[in-house]
Motif scaffolding. Structure first.
Motif, short mmCIF file in Angstrom:
data_model
loop_
_atom_site.label_atom_id
_atom_site.label_comp_id
_atom_site.label_asym_id
_atom_site.label_seq_id
_atom_site.Cartn_x
_atom_site.Cartn_y
_atom_site.Cartn_z
N GLY A 12 0.81 -1.21 0.00
CA GLY A 12 0.00 0.00 0.00
C GLY A 12 0.84 1.27 0.00
N LEU A 13 2.00 1.20 -0.64
CA LEU A 13 2.92 2.34 -0.67
C LEU A 13 2.85 3.05 -2.01
N THR A 73 13.31 9.51 13.91
CA THR A 73 14.38 8.74 13.29
C THR A 73 13.81 7.79 12.23
N PRO A 74 14.62 7.38 11.26
CA PRO A 74 14.16 6.38 10.31
C PRO A 74 13.69 5.10 11.01
N ALA A 75 14.35 4.71 12.08
CA ALA A 75 13.95 3.51 12.82
C ALA A 75 12.55 3.66 13.40
N GLU A 76 12.24 4.84 13.93
CA GLU A 76 10.89 5.08 14.47
C GLU A 76 9.84 5.03 13.36
N LEU A 81 5.44 2.13 10.57
CA LEU A 81 4.93 1.57 9.32
C LEU A 81 4.66 0.07 9.48
N LEU A 82 5.58 -0.65 10.09
CA LEU A 82 5.40 -2.09 10.28
C LEU A 82 4.24 -2.39 11.23
N THR A 86 0.88 -4.42 10.23
CA THR A 86 0.47 -5.58 11.02
C THR A 86 -0.98 -5.42 11.47
N ARG A 87 -1.33 -4.22 11.90
CA ARG A 87 -2.71 -3.97 12.34
C ARG A 87 -3.69 -4.16 11.19
N ARG A 88 -3.31 -3.65 9.99
CA ARG A 88 -4.18 -3.81 8.82
C ARG A 88 -4.33 -5.29 8.46
N SER A 89 -3.24 -6.03 8.56
CA SER A 89 -3.26 -7.45 8.23
C SER A 89 -4.17 -8.21 9.21
#
Length: 94
Positions: A12-13, A73-76, A81-82, A86-89
């Motif tokens: 979905g990107l 941060t990119p990590a945040e 995003l992950l 996961t919630r959408r899945s």
């Protein structure tokens, strides 16, 4: 990025490709290249670095707040995003 259409549909990107030879369209990429050059100067042999060296640089850059991410941060951002994916899945399988 060999299958951008598949990635777009499954994750979905939005996928955007810059025009060739137009660095002005790649601001974040060019900034990241500059940050990497602090660790790995252009023209130097990268094979002299151990995997642990590369992991340390990745950690440093992924935990560096970025203006384009509202000082997150990119990590945040990746974590959020992950979690969202996961919630959408989970919601679609319930």
């Amino acid at each position: 990025m060999s299958q951008p259409t598949k990635l777009k549909m499954e994750a979905g990107l939005d996928i955007y490709f810059c025009d060739p030879r137009n660095p002005g369209q790649r601001g974040t990429n060019e900034n990241t290249n500059g940050l990497l050059r602090q660790y790995f100067p252009k023209g130097k042999n990268l094979s002299v670095h151990r995997a642990s060296d590369l992991q340390a640089v990745a950690l440093a850059l992924n935990t560096l707040p970025r203006k384009t991410l509202d000082w997150r941060t990119p990590a945040e951002e990746l974590n959020d995003l992950l979690l969202s994916a996961t919630r959408r899945s989970v919601a679609t399988t319930s």
